[in-house]
Design an enzyme around this catalytic site. Sequence first.
Site, mmCIF file in Angstrom:
data_model
loop_
_atom_site.group_PDB
_atom_site.id
_atom_site.type_symbol
_atom_site.label_atom_id
_atom_site.label_comp_id
_atom_site.label_asym_id
_atom_site.label_seq_id
_atom_site.Cartn_x
_atom_site.Cartn_y
_atom_site.Cartn_z
ATOM 1 N N SER A 288 0.865 -1.179 0.000
ATOM 2 C CA SER A 288 0.000 0.000 0.000
ATOM 3 C C SER A 288 0.900 1.227 0.000
ATOM 4 O O SER A 288 1.730 1.390 0.891
ATOM 5 C CB SER A 288 -0.892 -0.020 1.243
ATOM 6 N N LYS B 273 -1.397 -1.029 -4.256
ATOM 7 C CA LYS B 273 -2.546 -0.171 -3.940
ATOM 8 C C LYS B 273 -2.024 1.233 -3.762
ATOM 9 O O LYS B 273 -1.014 1.438 -3.072
ATOM 10 C CB LYS B 273 -3.202 -0.695 -2.664
ATOM 11 N N LYS C 150 -2.994 5.185 -2.588
ATOM 12 C CA LYS C 150 -3.951 6.012 -1.867
ATOM 13 C C LYS C 150 -4.349 7.178 -2.769
ATOM 14 O O LYS C 150 -3.494 7.734 -3.477
ATOM 15 C CB LYS C 150 -3.307 6.533 -0.583
ATOM 16 N N ASP D 259 -7.370 3.360 -2.990
ATOM 17 C CA ASP D 259 -8.064 3.465 -1.701
ATOM 18 C C ASP D 259 -8.237 4.939 -1.352
ATOM 19 O O ASP D 259 -7.260 5.669 -1.221
ATOM 20 C CB ASP D 259 -7.245 2.756 -0.610
ATOM 21 N N GLU E 204 -11.446 1.179 -3.301
ATOM 22 C CA GLU E 204 -11.706 0.940 -1.874
ATOM 23 C C GLU E 204 -12.267 2.188 -1.194
ATOM 24 O O GLU E 204 -11.701 3.279 -1.302
ATOM 25 C CB GLU E 204 -10.389 0.506 -1.219
ATOM 26 N N ASP F 191 -14.080 -0.960 3.295
ATOM 27 C CA ASP F 191 -13.142 -1.134 4.416
ATOM 28 C C ASP F 191 -13.806 -0.529 5.666
ATOM 29 O O ASP F 191 -14.487 -1.254 6.420
ATOM 30 C CB ASP F 191 -11.813 -0.441 4.049
ATOM 31 N N LYS G 216 -10.279 -6.596 8.305
ATOM 32 C CA LYS G 216 -9.230 -6.269 9.279
ATOM 33 C C LYS G 216 -9.755 -6.666 10.642
ATOM 34 O O LYS G 216 -10.817 -6.179 11.063
ATOM 35 C CB LYS G 216 -8.962 -4.755 9.307
ATOM 36 N N GLY H 47 -4.555 -3.954 6.022
ATOM 37 C CA GLY H 47 -3.413 -3.733 6.906
ATOM 38 C C GLY H 47 -3.536 -2.409 7.630
ATOM 39 O O GLY H 47 -4.204 -1.490 7.154
HETATM 40 C C1 NPQ Z 1 -6.403 1.256 4.829
HETATM 41 N N1 NPQ Z 1 -4.060 0.884 5.629
HETATM 42 O O1 NPQ Z 1 -6.468 0.253 4.172
HETATM 43 C C2 NPQ Z 1 -5.327 1.464 5.887
HETATM 44 C C3 NPQ Z 1 -5.386 2.814 6.398
HETATM 45 C C4 NPQ Z 1 -4.379 3.313 7.332
HETATM 46 C C5 NPQ Z 1 -2.038 -0.039 4.742
HETATM 47 O O2 NPQ Z 1 -3.431 1.338 3.530
HETATM 48 C C6 NPQ Z 1 -1.821 5.169 11.149
HETATM 49 C C7 NPQ Z 1 -2.974 4.648 11.646
HETATM 50 C C8 NPQ Z 1 -1.566 5.066 9.839
HETATM 51 C C9 NPQ Z 1 -3.898 4.059 10.844
HETATM 52 C C10 NPQ Z 1 -2.282 4.379 7.655
HETATM 53 C C11 NPQ Z 1 -3.254 0.796 4.572
HETATM 54 C C12 NPQ Z 1 -2.505 4.467 9.009
HETATM 55 C C13 NPQ Z 1 -3.680 3.968 9.515
HETATM 56 C C14 NPQ Z 1 -3.237 3.813 6.855
HETATM 57 C C15 NPQ Z 1 -4.600 3.389 8.667
HETATM 58 O O3 NPQ Z 1 -7.269 2.078 4.688
HETATM 59 MG MG MG Z 2 -8.554 1.075 3.332
#
Ligand code: NPQ
Ligand code: MG
Length: 368
Positions: A135, A161, A163, A188, A213, A238, A262, A290
């Site tokens: 990600s 992935k 953002k 995402d 996402e 999510d 998750k 994650g």
């Molecule tokens: C997601 N994770 O899928 C999350 C969001 C995410 C790996 O993309 C600090 C605390 C940092 C919570 C970064 C990924 C974070 C967090 C990303 C959550 O949406």
């Molecule tokens: Mg997400």
Amino acid sequence: MKIERITLYHLRMQLKSPFTTSFGTTYDRECILIEAAAEGILGYGECVADRDPGYSYETSKTAWHIMSEFLIPALLEAEIGAPQIVRDRLGFVRGHPMAKSGLEMAVWDLFGKMNQRSLKAMLGGTAERVKVGVSIGIQASPEALVRVVADYLSLGYGRVKIKIKPGHDVREASAVRREFPDLLLQVDANSAYTLETASALSPLDDLDLLLIEQPLAEDDLWDHHLLQQTFKTPICLDESILSTRHTRQALDMAACRVINIKAGRVGGLSEAAAIHDLCHARGVPVWCGGMLETGVGRAANLALASLPGFTLPGDISATDRYYVRDITQERFVLNPDSTIDVPDRPGLGIEIDHQALQNATLAKQSFP
Ligand code: NPQ
Ligand code: MG
């Protein structure tokens, strides 16, 4: 079994590189490590709430409060015949799934170590290796993003992935697709759009993405349904999915065609496995999300993702992707086929690096 003592460690861990999402940039990740002691054995769990309430309303401090004042006293009193009873036992607290999940994980680890069974075996996992991806946070420009993607591809990641947020979406995704025509690619938004502003995303529908996402608000299944009707690309939820009930309703409503699972978001591994079971029975693909876990939470993610319905690659990367120094002895490495091996030793199958743990600890408290 009765848990005799629970120790909480509030951790701050330095990321190797900052991670930018639609809700902000993280340089240091906070989390809470839970250590549960019974019959001379220690079990570990990870609560993935962060310092800031950006991804969810939970923070490391709300989780500490909810665990220490409510959840831990209830667990210390309980006779725990199996990890599966923890979900019901903690059900008297409304919400706060990440706090509950961290404690439940420590109980799974304890049980696995007592009975010489891996978490994978206890959950009914089948795969020995699981497909994974990386990600990637929002970068300064599409060109910078293409370079970061290229770096991860050279390390062997087969699924990426990215953002997105308003103003950093179509140009970014198009640039990556142009450079890497065959890449397994998904985006995402972490709830950054409304039904109105999401119309700007329509060009994404021609980029052959695996999924889009969580484009809209977490409490808005209905607008996701309306949006899904206008996209060929599957929408994946999510933040919106907090339980098996939400999952059933989202699928009945056609609000999405894929679910991100998750454990932290849904209150624990038991609920996560139940969501998997529901989706598997209905032929709906799921994948393991994650939360920038330490090696502790990552071991649990690998075990969860070994269940047969996890058909899409998970947001589970190699140890090297995350922290300057992780708190487990184990290093999770990426195999050349973009998989990671599922731990098969008892419980989570990891050992704590106590020196690294001590370096990362901001606060520590034992109960009783
Ligand atoms: C997601 N994770 O899928 C999350 C969001 C995410 C790996 O993309 C600090 C605390 C940092 C919570 C970064 C990924 C974070 C967090 C990303 C959550 O949406
Ligand atoms: Mg997400």
